[in-house]
Each structure stands twice: as structure tokens, then as C-alpha cells.
Design a protein around this motif. Structure first.
Motif, PDB file in Angstrom:
ATOM      1  N   ILE A 166     -48.602 -31.699-106.084  1.00  0.00           N
ATOM      2  CA  ILE A 166     -48.939 -32.998-106.707  1.00  0.00           C
ATOM      3  C   ILE A 166     -47.669 -33.847-106.850  1.00  0.00           C
ATOM      4  N   LEU A 167     -46.608 -33.218-107.281  1.00  0.00           N
ATOM      5  CA  LEU A 167     -45.333 -33.932-107.423  1.00  0.00           C
ATOM      6  C   LEU A 167     -44.900 -34.529-106.079  1.00  0.00           C
ATOM      7  N   MET A 168     -44.991 -33.743-105.035  1.00  0.00           N
ATOM      8  CA  MET A 168     -44.569 -34.217-103.703  1.00  0.00           C
ATOM      9  C   MET A 168     -45.435 -35.392-103.244  1.00  0.00           C
ATOM     10  N   GLU A 169     -46.718 -35.272-103.531  1.00  0.00           N
ATOM     11  CA  GLU A 169     -47.652 -36.340-103.150  1.00  0.00           C
ATOM     12  C   GLU A 169     -47.338 -37.646-103.899  1.00  0.00           C
ATOM     13  N   GLY A 202     -42.803 -43.870-102.461  1.00  0.00           N
ATOM     14  CA  GLY A 202     -41.708 -44.179-101.534  1.00  0.00           C
ATOM     15  C   GLY A 202     -40.401 -43.490-101.898  1.00  0.00           C
ATOM     16  N   VAL A 203     -40.474 -42.468-102.756  1.00  0.00           N
ATOM     17  CA  VAL A 203     -39.277 -41.672-103.076  1.00  0.00           C
ATOM     18  C   VAL A 203     -39.221 -40.524-102.066  1.00  0.00           C
ATOM     19  N   THR A 204     -38.093 -40.368-101.394  1.00  0.00           N
ATOM     20  CA  THR A 204     -37.975 -39.401-100.300  1.00  0.00           C
ATOM     21  C   THR A 204     -37.054 -38.252-100.697  1.00  0.00           C
ATOM     22  N   GLY A 205     -37.011 -37.202 -99.882  1.00  0.00           N
ATOM     23  CA  GLY A 205     -36.039 -36.132-100.115  1.00  0.00           C
ATOM     24  C   GLY A 205     -36.663 -34.760-100.157  1.00  0.00           C
ATOM     25  N   TYR A 206     -36.131 -33.912-101.052  1.00  0.00           N
ATOM     26  CA  TYR A 206     -36.565 -32.518-101.149  1.00  0.00           C
ATOM     27  C   TYR A 206     -37.099 -32.200-102.548  1.00  0.00           C
ATOM     28  N   VAL A 207     -38.143 -31.369-102.558  1.00  0.00           N
ATOM     29  CA  VAL A 207     -38.670 -30.829-103.816  1.00  0.00           C
ATOM     30  C   VAL A 207     -38.804 -29.322-103.655  1.00  0.00           C
ATOM     31  N   ASN A 209     -48.634 -25.568 -97.391  1.00  0.00           N
ATOM     32  CA  ASN A 209     -49.334 -26.807 -97.781  1.00  0.00           C
ATOM     33  C   ASN A 209     -48.430 -28.029 -97.899  1.00  0.00           C
ATOM     34  N   CYS A 210     -47.191 -27.888 -97.493  1.00  0.00           N
ATOM     35  CA  CYS A 210     -46.259 -29.032 -97.534  1.00  0.00           C
ATOM     36  C   CYS A 210     -46.426 -29.871 -96.269  1.00  0.00           C
ATOM     37  N   HIS A 211     -47.325 -30.824 -96.300  1.00  0.00           N
ATOM     38  CA  HIS A 211     -47.509 -31.671 -95.113  1.00  0.00           C
ATOM     39  C   HIS A 211     -47.193 -33.110 -95.488  1.00  0.00           C
ATOM     40  N   PHE A 212     -45.966 -33.386 -95.788  1.00  0.00           N
ATOM     41  CA  PHE A 212     -45.588 -34.737 -96.205  1.00  0.00           C
ATOM     42  C   PHE A 212     -44.561 -35.290 -95.220  1.00  0.00           C
ATOM     43  N   ASP A 213     -44.531 -36.605 -95.101  1.00  0.00           N
ATOM     44  CA  ASP A 213     -43.581 -37.218 -94.163  1.00  0.00           C
ATOM     45  C   ASP A 213     -42.212 -37.399 -94.802  1.00  0.00           C
ATOM     46  N   SER A 218     -36.876 -48.389 -99.237  1.00  0.00           N
ATOM     47  CA  SER A 218     -36.708 -46.959 -98.981  1.00  0.00           C
ATOM     48  C   SER A 218     -37.261 -46.664 -97.598  1.00  0.00           C
ATOM     49  N   GLU A 219     -36.522 -45.912 -96.807  1.00  0.00           N
ATOM     50  CA  GLU A 219     -36.916 -45.620 -95.415  1.00  0.00           C
ATOM     51  C   GLU A 219     -37.296 -46.893 -94.673  1.00  0.00           C
ATOM     52  N   GLY A 220     -36.553 -47.948 -94.933  1.00  0.00           N
ATOM     53  CA  GLY A 220     -36.730 -49.195 -94.204  1.00  0.00           C
ATOM     54  C   GLY A 220     -37.875 -50.065 -94.655  1.00  0.00           C
TER      55      GLY A 220
END
Ligand code: GUN
Ligand code: FE
Length: 415
Positions: A135-138, A144-149, A178-182, A409-411
Motif C-alpha cells: 500500500i505504501l509503495m502504491e 509521484g514519489v520515486t525510489g526504494y521501499v 507483488n512489487c509491480h511498480f514503475d 518528478s521523473e520529468g
């Protein structure tokens, strides 16, 4: 597609340098920095311009150490040293994230607060809970916050938040599946040596190697913690060797704090490519000490900054930057090591962190734009016209969300 931003460009491409381009142009091609110019080149004359007028356009912030499930305890309970603080407040707070509805509410607010404060890249600890971590990653990705969790691993001495070893490993595998995030990627997160058994550390080290995953943890934050690691790993002369023993001490491993890292530990960091994440507010709040930042830099260690929410009480990275300057001045009083200048500390809180994720040096061409635009016109009216260097310094010290006019963020513009 070409887009152009117009305003006062300020960036710190390396430690100690600050470049300013008054009334400059930042040219983007599909969100990627194409170049920065004092006057607009002829070839772009017909392209649309977003005009920020007298605003300051600067690289955004990167927060390389914070604990998302500690956001509810922000600004509370900092009257105990680290190990008691963890037992008394922290593990209980994190246990609450079993409840996914609660997690959704807190993490949505955190993601929103991060992006509107100009933080566009993070390396973040979640709790031990797989579902809340997803949920946090989603929520970060949506904002638009990117990086690692990282889903936190802790199978020893963690009270209400403790996992069984087998469960910790199987839940980590379920989380990774289940980590399918860009924009938000997984990072392995053994909490710290005292809360992980040898068996768990070994399993995580193996996983890090097999899947080429980065690692984050804590190192040499507090005297009691260091003594405990010495008891748990009598074969390790120093704390860092308890990570090295299990394959967790490697290129791009993030180690928060390093307050008490001596020159031997610092040399081991430089040699392995381990990063130190300096969390000045947290180190003062928990009476841990003041980290030897200047020494770390001089030893060739990569250093970035972290808010360490909620040992740290400030999410806004400009406040974290200011705190790192203050802590370095205390260090100078104690040891004579020169304090961090504003451009140096800003570099650590922006570009240094961005490069950890492969980002560019300042507004380097060829990299997706991560930037904030600051409108400082509502700050106290100065006695004369300020230089851009002065306006930069004042913005770092004084700005808050209200002065952040835009965030990229990310352009992509997100705020
Ligand atoms: N060491 C292990 N866990 C933590 C934590 O949550 N915060 C801090 N500051 N240090 C830690
Ligand atoms: Fe921490």
C-alpha cells in the motif's frame, strides 16, 4: 516533446559548488533535461515556455532514510535513548500497520506531504507487514514519489513487531512477487543487527546476491546499540562486520547514521561502496551524537541525508539540510572539523541522493527532471536586492510548503 522552464536556475552539481543562472532556460525533451541556457537558443524559439518569472528553479530533495510507519509518532516521545525508544514507542506504533485501512490513510498523507515538500526520491523503511508495504509503495507511486521501499525484517528483540524467522523470509518473497511498480522499487531491509537472527541475516544476504537487490539498514547510531552488537557477534571486531559476514555489506548498501563510525569503519565503507545516510535531527533528538560528516566525505564515503522520521521530527528536507549544518557547527566546536556550508549541505540533500538512484549531477543533461520551483516573494522584504546566492541560502533556511510553487518528478509536473 520539447518544454521549456524559465526562471532563476540554481544547482549544486558537486559537493561545494553552487551554480546560478539568472533568468535562465531549462529545456526538457520528454521530461529529460536537454540543457540549461542563459539565453534561449534559436532552435527552441517556437517552443512553449512555462514562465516562473523571478522564481528559483532548483533540483528537488532526496530523503535517503525515513520510516513510514513512524509518521504517526512524529514530534513525540524523544525522551529516551535509541534501544528504549524502540521498545517503548516505536515497535508499538509500527504494529498498528497490521490494519491496512489505517495504513492506507497514513501513507496517503505521507506521500502527499513528501511531494508537496519537494521530496521526489526516497529510500524508505516500511513495517514488517507485507500488505501495508505494498500500500505504501502504491501511494508513493500515485503521488509521484520515486525510489526504494523495504518491508522491514526483524525476528528478534522487536516486541510487538517481531516476526518468526521463516515468516520473515516467506513474507519477503511474497512482497517481492507483488512489487509491480514503475517508480518505486524494493530494497532489502534487515532493520539492524540487534533485531535480526544470524539465520535471517544469512537468508537476506543470499537473496540480495541472487536477485541483485540493494540493502538498507542502520549502523553505529548509539553507544548502547554498538555494545549490544559486540555481545551478539563477538567474532566481529566492529559493527559493520556483522553485515559483511552475511553479504549485506556491498556496493550501494545504505547505512543510516554512522555517528560513531571511526576511521576503520569509514575506510570499510569507502572500499565496499557503502553509503552513509546522515540524519542530524534524529541524532540530536535521541541524544545519539553528531556524525563525522566531513571525515566521511574526506574518506571517500558517499554521503546523503535522511529525515529519519520519526527519530527525526522534520519531514521537509530543507529543514533537515539546516539541521545538518547546525550539527556540523557543533562538531566544529568539539573537534575543529570545518562545518558544512549551505551549498555543501544542499548538495548532500539533493544531488548526492539523486545520484544514488542514477540521477544526474544537478541539472545534468540526459536525466529525467527532479526539480522544485520556489516563490520567495512572501519572505521578509530585504533591505536591498539580494544576489541569487543569498536568495538560495534564505530559501533553504526559511521556506516551507507554501513557497513551493511547482514540483517535477521523473520529468512530470506533480504539484
Ligand atoms: N535502529 C533500528 N531501528 C531504528 C529506528 O526505527 N530508528 C532509528 N533512528 N534507529 C533505529
Ligand atoms: Fe532509522
Amino acid at each position: 516533446m520539447i518544454t521549456i522552464l524559465h526562471g532563476n536556475l540554481i544547482h549544486a552539481p558537486s559537493f561545494g559548488t553552487l551554480e546560478t543562472i539568472p533568468n535562465g532556460y531549462l529545456v526538457l525533451e520528454d521530461g529529460i533535461v536537454q540543457g540549461i541556457y542563459p539565453t534561449l537558443p534559436e532552435q527552441f524559439a517556437a517552443c512553449p515556455v512555462t514562465d516562473y518569472g523571478g522564481g528559483l528553479i532548483m533540483p528537488s530533495f532526496a530523503d535517503l532514510h525515513l520510516h513510514a510507519p513512524q509518521y504517526p509518532m512524529l514530534g513525540m516521545g524523544m525522551d529516551l535513548p535509541l534501544l528504549d525508544w524502540l521498545d517503548t514507542y516505536t515497535f508499538r506504533t509500527e504494529a498498528r500497520f497490521e490494519d491496512t485501512d489505517y495504513a492506507r490513510r497514513v501513507y496517503r498523507q505521507l506521500a502527499e506531504d513528501l511531494i508537496t515538500s519537494g521530496t521526489t526520491r526516497v529510500a524508505m523503511f516500511s513495517s514488517r507487514h507485507t500488505d501495508a508495504t505494498l500500500i505504501l509503495m502504491e501511494e508513493l507511486e500515485k503521488a509521484g514519489v520515486t525510489g526504494y521501499v523495504g518491508k522491514v525484517n526483524m525476528d528478534r528483540s522487536a516486541g510487538l513487531s517481531q516476526e518468526k524467522t521463516e515468516e520473515s523470509i516467506s513474507e519477503t518473497l511474497r512482497w517481492l512477487e507483488n512489487c509491480h511498480f514503475d517508480l518505486v522499487k524494493p530494497i532489502l531491509t534487515p532493520r539492524f543487527t540487534p533485531s535480526c537472527t544470524n539465520e535471517l541475516m544469512a537468508a537476506l544476504g543470499k537473496l540480495a546476491a541472487e536477485r541483485d537487490l540493494p540493502v538498507q539498514s542502520h549502523l553505529s547510531e548509539n553507544a548502547g546499540e554498538i555494545a549490544l552488537v559486540g555481545q551478539l557477534h563477538p567474532d566481529c571486531p566492529q559493527y559493520w562486520e556483522s553485515y559483511e559476514k552475511y553479504g549485506l555489506w556491498k556496493d550501494r548498501t545504505l547505512m543510516a547514521h554512522c555517528v560513531h563510525s571511526d576511521s576503520r569503519e569509514q575506510a570499510a565503507m569507502a572500499k565496499a561502496g557503502v553509503w552513509a545516510v546522515h540524519c542530524a535531527a534524529s541524532n540530536v533528538n535521541l541524544c545519539s551524537g553528531t556524525a563525522p560528516v566531513r571525515e566521511l566525505v574526506e574518506h571517500g564515503v558517499h554521503v546523503a541525508l535522511g529525515s529519519d522520521i520519526a527519530g527525526g521530527d522534520q519531514l521537509a528536507m530543507n529543514k533537515v539540510i539546516v539541521m545538518s549544518i547546525r550539527a556540523s557547527k557543533i562538531k566544529q566546536i568539539e573537534t575543529g572539523a570545518p562545518f558544512l556550508t549551505v551549498p555543501e549541505a544542499y548538495y548532500l540533500g539533493s544531488t548526492a541522493g539523486h545520484t544514488y538512484f542514477g540521477g544526474g549531477a544537478g541539472f545534468q543533461s540526459g536525466h529525467k527532471l527532479h526539480a522544485i520551483v520556489i516563490d520567495d516573494s512572501s519572505l521578509p522584504e530585504p533591505t536591498r536586492e539580494l544576489t541569487l546566492d543569498e536568495r538560495f541560502e534564505r530559501a533553504i533556511y526559511l521556506m516551507d510548503k507554501r513557497h513551493i510553487q511547482a514540483v517535477y518528478s521523473e520529468g512530470v509536473r506533480r504539484v
